[in-house]
Design a protein around this motif. Structure first.
Motif, PDB file in Angstrom:
ATOM      1  N   ALA A   1       0.831  -1.206   0.000  1.00 45.60           N
ATOM      2  CA  ALA A   1       0.000   0.000   0.000  1.00 45.60           C
ATOM      3  C   ALA A   1       0.866   1.258   0.000  1.00 45.60           C
ATOM      4  N   ALA A   2       0.607   2.144  -0.971  1.00 46.60           N
ATOM      5  CA  ALA A   2       1.410   3.355  -1.103  1.00 46.60           C
ATOM      6  C   ALA A   2       1.095   4.380  -0.022  1.00 46.60           C
ATOM      7  N   ASP A   3      -0.103   4.333   0.557  1.00 52.24           N
ATOM      8  CA  ASP A   3      -0.442   5.306   1.590  1.00 52.24           C
ATOM      9  C   ASP A   3       0.103   4.902   2.955  1.00 52.24           C
ATOM     10  N   ARG A   4       0.651   3.679   3.063  1.00 52.53           N
ATOM     11  CA  ARG A   4       1.257   3.230   4.317  1.00 52.53           C
ATOM     12  C   ARG A   4       2.568   2.494   4.011  1.00 52.53           C
ATOM     13  N   PRO A   5       3.514   3.168   3.378  1.00 54.47           N
ATOM     14  CA  PRO A   5       4.739   2.462   2.984  1.00 54.47           C
ATOM     15  C   PRO A   5       5.497   1.882   4.160  1.00 54.47           C
ATOM     16  N   GLU A   6       5.430   2.554   5.305  1.00 53.37           N
ATOM     17  CA  GLU A   6       6.160   2.054   6.466  1.00 53.37           C
ATOM     18  C   GLU A   6       5.587   0.735   6.961  1.00 53.37           C
ATOM     19  N   GLN A   7       4.298   0.476   6.685  1.00 52.05           N
ATOM     20  CA  GLN A   7       3.680  -0.744   7.189  1.00 52.05           C
ATOM     21  C   GLN A   7       4.224  -1.978   6.481  1.00 52.05           C
ATOM     22  N   VAL A   8       4.325  -1.948   5.147  1.00 54.57           N
ATOM     23  CA  VAL A   8       4.821  -3.123   4.444  1.00 54.57           C
ATOM     24  C   VAL A   8       6.299  -3.357   4.751  1.00 54.57           C
ATOM     25  N   VAL A   9       7.045  -2.281   4.967  1.00 53.54           N
ATOM     26  CA  VAL A   9       8.447  -2.439   5.369  1.00 53.54           C
ATOM     27  C   VAL A   9       8.523  -3.096   6.743  1.00 53.54           C
ATOM     28  N   ALA A  10       7.715  -2.612   7.673  1.00 49.88           N
ATOM     29  CA  ALA A  10       7.724  -3.166   9.026  1.00 49.88           C
ATOM     30  C   ALA A  10       7.282  -4.623   9.031  1.00 49.88           C
ATOM     31  N   LEU A  11       6.239  -4.932   8.274  1.00 45.99           N
ATOM     32  CA  LEU A  11       5.751  -6.305   8.240  1.00 45.99           C
ATOM     33  C   LEU A  11       6.784  -7.250   7.628  1.00 45.99           C
ATOM     34  N   THR A  12       7.510  -6.786   6.626  1.00 46.04           N
ATOM     35  CA  THR A  12       8.552  -7.627   6.035  1.00 46.04           C
ATOM     36  C   THR A  12       9.653  -7.904   7.053  1.00 46.04           C
ATOM     37  N   LYS A  13      10.045  -6.886   7.779  1.00 45.43           N
ATOM     38  CA  LYS A  13      11.061  -7.100   8.826  1.00 45.43           C
ATOM     39  C   LYS A  13      10.541  -8.041   9.897  1.00 45.43           C
ATOM     40  N   LEU A  14       9.258  -7.916  10.209  1.00 48.78           N
ATOM     41  CA  LEU A  14       8.652  -8.838  11.179  1.00 48.78           C
ATOM     42  C   LEU A  14       8.705 -10.264  10.650  1.00 48.78           C
ATOM     43  N   CYS A  15       8.372 -10.453   9.376  1.00 46.39           N
ATOM     44  CA  CYS A  15       8.415 -11.789   8.779  1.00 46.39           C
ATOM     45  C   CYS A  15       9.797 -12.408   8.930  1.00 46.39           C
ATOM     46  N   GLU A  16      10.826 -11.613   8.733  1.00 47.98           N
ATOM     47  CA  GLU A  16      12.182 -12.123   8.905  1.00 47.98           C
ATOM     48  C   GLU A  16      12.452 -12.446  10.369  1.00 47.98           C
ATOM     49  N   GLN A  17      12.015 -11.573  11.248  1.00 47.56           N
ATOM     50  CA  GLN A  17      12.291 -11.768  12.673  1.00 47.56           C
ATOM     51  C   GLN A  17      11.645 -13.039  13.215  1.00 47.56           C
ATOM     52  N   VAL A  18      10.432 -13.342  12.775  1.00 45.56           N
ATOM     53  CA  VAL A  18       9.728 -14.503  13.316  1.00 45.56           C
ATOM     54  C   VAL A  18      10.066 -15.791  12.591  1.00 45.56           C
ATOM     55  N   GLY A  19      10.927 -15.719  11.578  1.00 41.99           N
ATOM     56  CA  GLY A  19      11.467 -16.936  10.991  1.00 41.99           C
ATOM     57  C   GLY A  19      10.862 -17.397   9.691  1.00 41.99           C
ATOM     58  N   LEU A  20      10.045 -16.586   9.035  1.00 41.51           N
ATOM     59  CA  LEU A  20       9.529 -16.992   7.733  1.00 41.51           C
ATOM     60  C   LEU A  20      10.656 -17.036   6.700  1.00 41.51           C
ATOM     61  N   ASP A  21      10.476 -17.877   5.698  1.00 44.86           N
ATOM     62  CA  ASP A  21      11.506 -18.043   4.680  1.00 44.86           C
ATOM     63  C   ASP A  21      11.401 -17.014   3.561  1.00 44.86           C
ATOM     64  N   LEU A  22      10.186 -16.494   3.355  1.00 44.80           N
ATOM     65  CA  LEU A  22       9.913 -15.760   2.132  1.00 44.80           C
ATOM     66  C   LEU A  22       8.905 -14.648   2.398  1.00 44.80           C
ATOM     67  N   ALA A  23       9.120 -13.499   1.771  1.00 48.21           N
ATOM     68  CA  ALA A  23       8.127 -12.419   1.775  1.00 48.21           C
ATOM     69  C   ALA A  23       7.813 -12.099   0.323  1.00 48.21           C
ATOM     70  N   THR A  24       6.517 -12.100  -0.023  1.00 48.45           N
ATOM     71  CA  THR A  24       6.107 -11.834  -1.404  1.00 48.45           C
ATOM     72  C   THR A  24       5.132 -10.672  -1.444  1.00 48.45           C
ATOM     73  N   PHE A  25       4.986 -10.075  -2.645  1.00 55.56           N
ATOM     74  CA  PHE A  25       4.231  -8.828  -2.760  1.00 55.56           C
ATOM     75  C   PHE A  25       3.422  -8.813  -4.053  1.00 55.56           C
ATOM     76  N   GLN A  26       2.213  -8.305  -3.971  1.00 56.52           N
ATOM     77  CA  GLN A  26       1.407  -8.108  -5.162  1.00 56.52           C
ATOM     78  C   GLN A  26       2.152  -7.202  -6.147  1.00 56.52           C
ATOM     79  N   ASP A  27       1.842  -7.373  -7.417  1.00 54.83           N
ATOM     80  CA  ASP A  27       2.452  -6.511  -8.439  1.00 54.83           C
ATOM     81  C   ASP A  27       1.366  -6.049  -9.404  1.00 54.83           C
ATOM     82  N   HIS A  28       0.993  -4.797  -9.287  1.00 56.70           N
ATOM     83  CA  HIS A  28       0.008  -4.189 -10.178  1.00 56.70           C
ATOM     84  C   HIS A  28       0.560  -2.824 -10.608  1.00 56.70           C
ATOM     85  N   PRO A  29       1.430  -2.787 -11.619  1.00 57.57           N
ATOM     86  CA  PRO A  29       2.104  -1.539 -11.992  1.00 57.57           C
ATOM     87  C   PRO A  29       1.166  -0.433 -12.440  1.00 57.57           C
ATOM     88  N   TYR A  30      -0.043  -0.782 -12.804  1.00 60.52           N
ATOM     89  CA  TYR A  30      -1.038   0.199 -13.251  1.00 60.52           C
ATOM     90  C   TYR A  30      -1.841   0.771 -12.092  1.00 60.52           C
TER      91      TYR A  30
END
Length: 522
Positions: A17-46
């Motif tokens: 989400a572009a209106d909450r860029p800090e949230q996706v960054v924080a959640l990705t760091k959380l995913c790494e911290q809790v031990g997930l192997d992979l973080a993936t993201f939607q891609d809709h360039p339009y």
């Protein structure tokens, strides 16, 4: 039953989400911290309400150190394959092999065409994807002689130079549902990445779709086992079972293990932006699934026995006493400065007589203590940093940088130390409100209101105390011979933090065990 035998992967599917860029960054760091192997993201360039996925992944690659990253899936019609191949290889090299390539033939053709892409029929989209995969593999083959030449109808490459090669064998995982596309996956891709929500018949549909992938692989002379099967999951963690992946964590363990052993799925990607769900999926579901699948692979027939034993434990392992012991206040104060009056602290209402705590409820209560122990450990690190600065072993600037990386500094404390476990690097209050434990506890038991109000007030104070340590480090840079302010700031942090953590545990551990992290959990 079909188990293709791949090592299990667990990941997240996050909204950029572009209106909450800090949230996706924080959640990705959380995913790494809790031990997930992979973080993936939607891609809709339009889609202007979303961050550009490739830019986001590049930023996150620098902000993380272990977790793998992938688009889920990248929109091929708006991403030229030669450039995409080099982009993937470059980021893979820069991250030491942490990038995978999720690839899609395209959807939402009105938006694609409006953005300058070509509108394709379903058949043309399959052909274009086939050509693109050939281009990407040719570009990556840096050890081959000659230029890249793919004379396709949709992608024509007539002499491009090869390279760079990725740091590892990047997986090309294709999102697909229709027969021709599924056969293409089997023939040319490394993995199949559908979404459970798009399967009208649910997991049962995987049988026929897997068969089409296998058919494509066999027709191309490939072993079907060489194609990894991944799945985007959607569901809810709730107290009772109400549907597939809608229930308590132990139900998720049974059903996710079934996807692996019965349908060959080896990559499980949770579609959720809820930090609580991410934490449970990573730390409760994933380890248990790995264990269950490993046991079944080693000795077929053990899964049914393990599931039954787990159910018996859940049913029999209850207790009317809470085994979690809150950490007592050390009672020692290093300063005479008092930022609050401890004698005026409200106390939580007593637990109802005879309340039964399941093993999971006991674990929920214990988790707050675990999180606080992490903060206590960080406090020890702060005090150790002070001594190193005094000895000249660490500069004040380096100490400040270390402080800024700590959980206690990353959080704004407005939602409490408990949120640190789930949102360890989230710095914006509004990004966390909906996932806060405090509003849930307040709704569950109005008698907790005074305690929660007091905790919130103390969180604000602690935030200011942590800021005071940072200011003292800045001042020490200006006057490197005067440690008085820094010593006082660290001592004050020690007094306030240890007092607060103990107070919170004394009053919140039991309600957490009773009500859970969120509505209906325990």
């Amino acid at each position: 039953m079909t188990d293709y035998g791949h090592e299990l992967l667990f990941g997240s599917f996050l909204t950029p989400a572009a209106d909450r860029p800090e949230q996706v960054v924080a959640l990705t760091k959380l995913c790494e911290q809790v031990g997930l192997d992979l973080a993936t993201f939607q891609d809709h360039p339009y889609q202007p309400s979303y961050l550009d996925t490739w830019t986001l992944m590049s930023f996150l690659a620098a902000a993380t150190s272990r977790i793998r990253l992938a688009g889920n899936v990248l929109n091929l019609p708006l991403r030229q394959p030669t450039v995409l191949a080099r982009s993937v290889a470059s980021l893979d090299l820069l991250t030491g092999g942490r990038v995978e390539l999720g690839l899609g033939a395209g959807a939402f053709w009105d938006a694609i065409e409006a953005s300058g892409g070509r509108r394709l029929t379903p058949g043309q989209a399959v052909d274009a994807l086939d050509e693109a995969i050939r281009v990407i593999r040719e570009v990556w083959a840096a050890d081959r002689r000659g230029m890249v030449r793919v004379d396709g109808e949709h992608y024509r490459v007539v002499g491009a130079k090869r390279g760079p090669a990725p740091a590892h064998q990047v997986g090309i995982w294709v999102g697909a549902y229709k027969p021709r596309m599924l056969r293409l996956v089997g023939r040319a891709a490394d993995g199949w990445l559908p979404s459970l929500a798009y399967l009208p018949k649910g997991p049962a549909e995987l049988v026929d779709l897997n068969a089409l992938v296998d058919e494509g692989a066999e027709a191309a002379g490939r072993d079907p086992r060489s194609v990894r099967r991944l799945l985007n999951l959607s569901g809810r963690f709730t107290r009772t079972r109400s549907g597939f992946l809608a229930g308590p964590p132990e139900q998720w363990v049974e059903e996710v293990a079934g996807l692996a052993l019965d349908h060959g799925t080896s990559g499980f990607i949770l579609g959720a932006d809820d930090p609580t769900a991410i934490q449970i999926f990573a730390q409760e579901v994933a380890p248990a699934v790995r264990e269950l699948v490993a046991a079944e692979r080693a000795e077929p027939g053990t899964r049914a026995k393990a599931v039954e034993e787990q159910r018996e434990v859940v049913e029999a392992g209850t207790a009317t006493t809470l085994a979690v012991a809150p950490t007592p206040d050390p009672g020692v104060r290093l300063t005479d400065h008092r930022l609050w009056d401890e004698s005026t602290r409200p106390v939580a209402p007593p637990a109802p007589a005879g309340h039964v705590y399941t093993p999971h409820a006991q674990a929920v209560g214990a988790h707050l203590v675990d999180v606080h122990d992490h903060l206590r450990q960080e406090l020890g690190q702060v005090r150790d940093l002070l001594q190193q600065v005094r000895r000249g072993a660490v500069s004040a600037g380096a100490a400040r940088a270390a402080l800024n990386e700590m959980t206690m500094r990353q959080n704004n404390w407005t939602l409490g130390a408990y949120c640190a476990a789930y949102c360890t690097v989230v710095t914006q209050h509004h990004g966390l409100e909906d996932n806060s434990i405090f509003p849930h506890l307040r709704r569950s038991d109005a008698g907790l209101g005074p305690v929660l109000d007091r905790l919130a007030e103390e969180h604000v104070v602690i935030h200011e105390v942590v800021e005071g340590v940072d200011r003292a480090l800045v001042n020490l840079i200006r006057d490197p011979d005067d440690f008085t302010e820094l010593q006082e700031a660290v001592d004050l942090l020690t007094d306030t933090l240890l007092s607060h953590l103990s107070y919170e545990e004394q009053n919140i551990v039991e309600p957490l065990a009773r009500y859970g992290f969120y509505a209906g959990q325990v």
